[in-house]
Design an enzyme around this catalytic site. Structure first.
Site, PDB file in Angstrom:
ATOM      1  N   THR A  89      18.662  -0.619   0.096  1.00 20.02           N
ATOM      2  CA  THR A  89      18.586  -2.077   0.203  1.00 20.02           C
ATOM      3  C   THR A  89      17.274  -2.594  -0.383  1.00 20.02           C
ATOM      4  OG1 THR A  89      17.704  -1.833   2.451  1.00 20.02           O
ATOM      5  CG2 THR A  89      20.078  -2.242   2.247  1.00 20.02           C
ATOM      6  N   SER A  90      16.631  -1.786  -1.219  1.00 21.05           N
ATOM      7  CA  SER A  90      15.316  -2.142  -1.743  1.00 21.05           C
ATOM      8  C   SER A  90      15.386  -2.607  -3.191  1.00 21.05           C
ATOM      9  CB  SER A  90      14.354  -0.959  -1.600  1.00 21.05           C
ATOM     10  OG  SER A  90      13.056  -1.327  -1.986  1.00 21.05           O
ATOM     11  N   ARG A  91      15.381  -1.677  -4.145  1.00 20.70           N
ATOM     12  CA  ARG A  91      15.474  -1.997  -5.563  1.00 20.70           C
ATOM     13  C   ARG A  91      16.370  -0.972  -6.244  1.00 20.70           C
ATOM     14  NH1 ARG A  91      14.191  -6.211  -4.235  1.00 20.70           N
ATOM     15  NH2 ARG A  91      12.476  -7.573  -4.909  1.00 20.70           N
TER      16      ARG A  91
ATOM     17  N   GLU B 130      21.668  -4.846 -12.145  1.00 15.83           N
ATOM     18  CA  GLU B 130      22.310  -5.922 -11.398  1.00 15.83           C
ATOM     19  C   GLU B 130      22.107  -7.307 -11.999  1.00 15.83           C
ATOM     20  OE1 GLU B 130      19.665  -7.538  -7.820  1.00 15.83           O
ATOM     21  OE2 GLU B 130      20.076  -5.403  -7.574  1.00 15.83           O
TER      22      GLU B 130
ATOM     23  N   HIS C  97      23.316  -7.616  -3.441  1.00 22.83           N
ATOM     24  CA  HIS C  97      21.988  -8.100  -3.059  1.00 22.83           C
ATOM     25  C   HIS C  97      22.092  -9.128  -1.927  1.00 22.83           C
ATOM     26  CE1 HIS C  97      17.808  -7.732  -4.866  1.00 22.83           C
ATOM     27  NE2 HIS C  97      17.638  -8.360  -3.724  1.00 22.83           N
ATOM     28  N   GLN C  98      22.788  -8.739  -0.897  1.00 20.64           N
ATOM     29  CA  GLN C  98      23.133  -9.604   0.229  1.00 20.64           C
ATOM     30  C   GLN C  98      22.241  -9.404   1.441  1.00 20.64           C
ATOM     31  OE1 GLN C  98      27.240  -8.971   1.310  1.00 20.64           O
ATOM     32  NE2 GLN C  98      27.041 -10.004   3.294  1.00 20.64           N
TER      33      GLN C  98
ATOM     34  N   PHE D 288      19.218  -9.787   2.339  1.00 18.04           N
ATOM     35  CA  PHE D 288      18.266 -10.823   2.771  1.00 18.04           C
ATOM     36  C   PHE D 288      18.961 -12.079   3.284  1.00 18.04           C
ATOM     37  CE2 PHE D 288      19.653 -12.580  -1.164  1.00 18.04           C
ATOM     38  CZ  PHE D 288      19.372 -13.937  -1.126  1.00 18.04           C
TER      39      PHE D 288
END
Length: 341
Positions: free
Chosen positions: A241-243, A272, A304-305, A307
């Site tokens: 969930t980082s990069r 992405e 990229h959900q 956050f």
């Protein structure tokens, strides 16, 4: 009769704008009264020309803020590059310093939001609730193929012990897991809470589940590659969930095909910027790697959900505006973690 001269509003230009960005930034702008200009396009060497009489550009994770873009920003008298995210690997900080542009970010908005999403991905992959949901809707109540495992007693390795890694460690400890952690700086608070600091190699060798919470830089790019995968347990679960570039995609695809990786959950992806935050449901996606990943039954992809919570978006808007206000007024920020240049 002379009219009073009204102060000129500072202008903030947003790139990669989504509907929710406008909603939250316009809502909290009532306390700051900036002139806001929104573009849904990505900032890059071509779109930088859209900027006009702007003091601040506000960018997100997939905007291109390289030396060429920064030079053009400086030529257009932009003073501040405000990231509405924590990561800053897409910004050439040396170029910004050279052109005397301030760069700020949101170092911590809601660590719990990302940590909770990582936990959701683990539970979904393990207990296959996404598949069960679709089955039951089709009146298929069979349990075949939905077998999971107890999280209790499993070894979970956390790479990166910043705010998000720390929040994730508290969550996963609640499931009765043995928690290992690696970072270049040992976190004494996490150790007091029962997390064991170990080497990166130990994380790879001993973990049943590995969750990535470190920033992307030269040392961490492709941290998960052929070499590190080779020493992991068979059927390891990897969560990112980082990069996206923390994972070498081609290597993890090979590991999935061989069964070395038993589960993969990614909320980020190395390429992405060409995919995420867009509706491509009517398009033919040309990226063969993401198509291959999504073909595996044991891979879960979200766009990229992590956050994306009300609390996080509120903090992102408020911290971004406060950063801008401080820099415009005094060329500095009290929260040093927010100021990059």
């Amino acid at each position: 009769m002379k009219h009073p001269i009204l102060p000129i509003k500072s202008k903030v230009t947003f790139f990669s704008t989504q509907i929710y960005d406008k909603v939250f930034f316009e809502k909290y702008n009532t306390d700051f009264d900036y002139e806001l200009d929104f573009f849904d396009t990505q900032l890059n060497e071509q779109t930088v020309k859209l900027i006009s009489n702007t003091d601040v550009v506000c960018v997100f994770v997939n905007d291109v803020v390289n030396a060429s873009v920064i030079q053009q920003l400086a030529e257009r008298k932009v003073r501040i590059i405000a990231l509405r995210c924590a990561g800053f690997n897409n910004v050439d900080l040396e170029a910004a310093k050279k052109h005397n542009l301030k760069v700020c970010r949101v170092p911590a908005y809601s660590p719990e939001a990302v940590a909770e999403h990582a936990m959701a991905m683990i539970l979904t992959l393990n207990r296959k609730t996404h598949k069960a949901y679709n089955r039951v809707r089709e009146q298929n109540f069979s349990l075949n193929g939905l077998l999971g495992f107890d999280l209790h007693g499993k070894t979970v390795g956390i790479i990166g012990t910043g705010n998000i890694g720390k929040a994730f460690s508290k969550i996963i400890k609640g499931f009765g897991c043995k928690v290992l952690a690696f970072d270049i700086v040992t976190d004494s608070e996490m150790e007091k809470n029962g997390v064991t600091s170990v080497s990166l190699e130990t994380i790879f060798k001993e973990s049943d589940i590995i969750s990535l919470h470190c920033p992307l830089n030269e040392k961490t790019k492709h941290l998960i590659d052929k070499k590190s995968l080779s020493i992991m347990k068979d059927h390891v679960m990897i969560i990112n969930t980082s990069r996206g570039a923390l994972i070498q995609t081609s290597d993890v695809i090979k590991a999935l095909k061989k069964g070395k990786v038993g589960y993969l959950g990614i909320d980020v992806y190395e390429q992405e910027e060409k995919l995420f935050f867009r509706d491509l449901s009517e398009d033919i996606i040309q990226d063969d790697a993401i198509q291959r990943l999504m073909s595996f039954p044991n891979v879960l992809v979200t766009a990229h959900q992590a956050f994306f919570t009300n609390e996080a978006l509120t903090q992102i808007a408020l911290v971004t505006f406060n950063n801008i206000e401080s820099l415009l007024a005094q060329n500095d920020i009290d929260n040093k973690a927010a100021l990059l240049v």
